[in-house]
Design a protein around this motif. Structure first.
Motif, PDB file in Angstrom:
ATOM      1  N   LEU A  54       0.842  -1.192   0.000  1.00  0.00           N
ATOM      2  CA  LEU A  54       0.000   0.000   0.000  1.00  0.00           C
ATOM      3  C   LEU A  54       0.876   1.240   0.000  1.00  0.00           C
ATOM      4  O   LEU A  54       2.046   1.176   0.387  1.00  0.00           O
ATOM      5  CB  LEU A  54      -0.914   0.036   1.231  1.00  0.00           C
ATOM      6  CG  LEU A  54      -2.046  -0.980   1.324  1.00  0.00           C
ATOM      7  CD1 LEU A  54      -2.711  -0.880   2.701  1.00  0.00           C
ATOM      8  CD2 LEU A  54      -3.076  -0.747   0.226  1.00  0.00           C
ATOM      9  N   CYS A  55       0.310   2.364  -0.384  1.00  0.00           N
ATOM     10  CA  CYS A  55       0.994   3.652  -0.324  1.00  0.00           C
ATOM     11  C   CYS A  55       0.283   4.551   0.683  1.00  0.00           C
ATOM     12  O   CYS A  55      -0.942   4.555   0.753  1.00  0.00           O
ATOM     13  CB  CYS A  55       1.010   4.330  -1.694  1.00  0.00           C
ATOM     14  SG  CYS A  55       1.720   3.323  -3.025  1.00  0.00           S
ATOM     15  N   ASN A  56       1.057   5.274   1.446  1.00  0.00           N
ATOM     16  CA  ASN A  56       0.530   6.269   2.389  1.00  0.00           C
ATOM     17  C   ASN A  56       1.299   7.569   2.233  1.00  0.00           C
ATOM     18  O   ASN A  56       2.449   7.568   1.767  1.00  0.00           O
ATOM     19  CB  ASN A  56       0.660   5.780   3.821  1.00  0.00           C
ATOM     20  CG  ASN A  56      -0.559   4.994   4.303  1.00  0.00           C
ATOM     21  OD1 ASN A  56      -0.808   4.875   5.495  1.00  0.00           O
ATOM     22  ND2 ASN A  56      -1.330   4.446   3.376  1.00  0.00           N
ATOM     23  N   CYS A  57       0.696   8.668   2.632  1.00  0.00           N
ATOM     24  CA  CYS A  57       1.419   9.924   2.711  1.00  0.00           C
ATOM     25  C   CYS A  57       2.272   9.933   3.979  1.00  0.00           C
ATOM     26  O   CYS A  57       1.886   9.353   5.001  1.00  0.00           O
ATOM     27  CB  CYS A  57       0.447  11.110   2.728  1.00  0.00           C
ATOM     28  SG  CYS A  57      -0.414  11.384   1.164  1.00  0.00           S
ATOM     29  N   SER A  58       3.422  10.581   3.924  1.00  0.00           N
ATOM     30  CA  SER A  58       4.312  10.664   5.077  1.00  0.00           C
ATOM     31  C   SER A  58       3.644  11.452   6.195  1.00  0.00           C
ATOM     32  O   SER A  58       2.683  12.191   5.977  1.00  0.00           O
ATOM     33  CB  SER A  58       5.629  11.342   4.681  1.00  0.00           C
ATOM     34  OG  SER A  58       6.239  10.673   3.596  1.00  0.00           O
ATOM     35  N   ASP A  59       4.166  11.292   7.422  1.00  0.00           N
ATOM     36  CA  ASP A  59       3.656  12.055   8.553  1.00  0.00           C
ATOM     37  C   ASP A  59       3.727  13.551   8.250  1.00  0.00           C
ATOM     38  O   ASP A  59       4.749  14.044   7.755  1.00  0.00           O
ATOM     39  CB  ASP A  59       4.464  11.751   9.812  1.00  0.00           C
ATOM     40  CG  ASP A  59       4.200  10.350  10.342  1.00  0.00           C
ATOM     41  OD1 ASP A  59       3.177   9.755   9.943  1.00  0.00           O
ATOM     42  OD2 ASP A  59       5.017   9.851  11.144  1.00  0.00           O
ATOM     43  N   GLY A  60       2.656  14.265   8.559  1.00  0.00           N
ATOM     44  CA  GLY A  60       2.601  15.695   8.280  1.00  0.00           C
ATOM     45  C   GLY A  60       2.013  16.028   6.923  1.00  0.00           C
ATOM     46  O   GLY A  60       1.897  17.203   6.573  1.00  0.00           O
TER      47      GLY A  60
END
Length: 433
Positions: free
Chosen positions: A321-327
């Motif tokens: 899966l892909c996620n956006c980085s923290d922040g």
């Protein structure tokens, strides 16, 4: 106006102070527009429909030609209900018997898509068994569905659930074996149902689903029947559903309120079944590809995490899966999809009277003069009144006041003498030497 200007400055990081009211308002509105534009998340491919019936359809899912990552993520937006509201649908994977498609091609309504968790909620398949007072037999409607790769049943959040009296039903675990789990629900009378009815075995039962279960196949045990309780429990139901989204009610049994959710029969072999139930959702997992992040990242042309500030998460035995980085937030599967999160929009980001300062990829809290941070870690710092500083300021002001009084008392004696002479002459007049 000053309070409003201070608030905008804190959230937008405007450092200069402008004294022209008109210029301040124009600049503030411009910066607000820029900030809102930057934080607006891109969810669908350019030129593609972003939602259906108010339900967002984020890429890799897509509506229409060349709008999804591949055929597995195709979504159909169609109007089927009486009020004309469009609904997004996704077809299950067809099953085959000696090369011939079976009737188990089911088109499920999509309730929501969760990008960060790799989850999809669809209307759950509901099997039924209802006693027919004319034929004196049970009318049984059961079915099976394969979600197809890269989708599989979430076995942690879903439960196999049976609703009805004198009902034993099964959930198949693997199409290649006869393994199954069962659930028994009983109630001998309406009084017992009304008094003890709950999803713990009286009128309803639920059980955990073994971890490796990927598809849904439900059937009833023919040793039980609704014939003896049909006067208050004519129908029984069996389904797999999201446990958190279901609250058992006895009228599910007494007034056949779930009968409208039962899987419709197909018109012919291989013909798709349009399933319109949206009341009982089932949670389905999904991933990208069938490989790990390490392997996927070696092929940039097919690697799905295309946005800056995105990360890759390997889902063991399934894909990634892909996620956006923290922040950051948004859609990591699209170029420029991950945008800075303005944490200062949340009024509780910093404890009062602290001030929130947003920056690219994070935020910080500061305490006003006279207050100090309880801890120095970045994030939601707590401000405490700086008693020592206030005491020092009070002590300093007291000392300053004392010194000023003392200085006044030892002013130039000549000045005091002149003031005395002036006072004397004002009363007695001038003298002649």
């Amino acid at each position: 106006m000053n309070m409003m200007k201070e608030k905008k400055r804190n959230s937008l990081q405007v450092v200069p102070t402008l004294y022209s009211t008109g210029v301040t308002m124009i600049l503030t509105q411009l910066l607000l527009h820029i900030k809102s534009t930057e934080s607006a998340s891109i969810m669908a491919l350019p030129g593609c429909q972003e939602s259906c019936g108010g339900i967002p359809i984020p890429y890799p899912f897509g509506i229409g030609l060349n709008c999804s990552r591949n055929d597995a993520f195709n979504v159909t937006c169609r109007t089927t209900d009486n009020n004309g509201t469009p609904t997004p649908y996704r077809a299950s994977s067809p099953t085959y018997n000696n090369g011939t498609p079976t009737p188990h091609i089911i088109i499920f309504p999509i309730l929501n898509i969760i990008l960060s968790l790799g989850q999809l909620r669809v209307g759950s398949l509901v099997a039924s068994r209802c006693y027919n007072t004319t034929t004196k037999k049970d009318d049984i409607n059961t079915g099976a569905v394969e979600f197809g790769e890269p989708f599989w049943l979430n076995t942690e959040k879903n439960k196999f659930t049976v609703i009805g009296c004198n009902t034993l039903a099964y959930l198949g675990l693997d199409s290649s074996t006869n393994s199954s789990v069962g659930c028994l629900s009983s109630c001998d009378s309406l009084e017992i149902l009304n008094k003890y009815g709950s999803c713990s075995g009286i009128g309803c039962c639920k059980t955990a689903i073994p971890k490796e279960t990927s598809d849904v196949a439900v059937w009833f045990d023919n040793r039980t029947s609704n014939s003896e309780v049909h006067n208050f429990s004519r129908c029984s139901y069996a389904t797999v559903l999201d446990e958190a989204a279901f609250n058992f009610q006895t009228n599910y049994i007494t007034n056949d309120s779930l009968s409208s959710l039962v899987l419709p029969k197909t018109a012919g072999v291989g013909q798709p079944i349009l399933y319109e139930s949206q009341s009982l959702p089932v949670l389905v997992n999904w991933v990208i590809g069938g490989t790990t992040c390490d392997i996927a990242q070696t092929n940039k042309s097919s690697y799905a995490c295309t946005s800056d500030h995105s990360i890759c998460l390997t889902i063991k035995d399934h894909g990634y899966l892909c996620n956006c980085s923290d922040g950051y937030e948004g859609n990591p599967y699209l170029d420029g999809g991950c945008q800075d999160t303005n944490e200062c929009v949340n009024q509780n980001a910093c404890s009062k009277p602290g001030k929130c300062h947003n920056y690219e990829g994070g935020y910080r809290c500061s305490c006003p003069f006279g207050w100090r941070s309880i801890h120095n870690n970045p994030g939601p710092a707590e401000c405490d009144l700086n008693v020592a500083l206030v005491t020092d300021i009070f002590r300093g002001n007291s000392e300053l006041l004392t010194k000023c009084t003392w200085v006044k008392s030892i002013e130039d004696p000549r000045q005091q003498q002149n003031e005395s002479h002036a006072a004397f002459f004002s009363h007695v007049g001038p003298t002649i030497d």
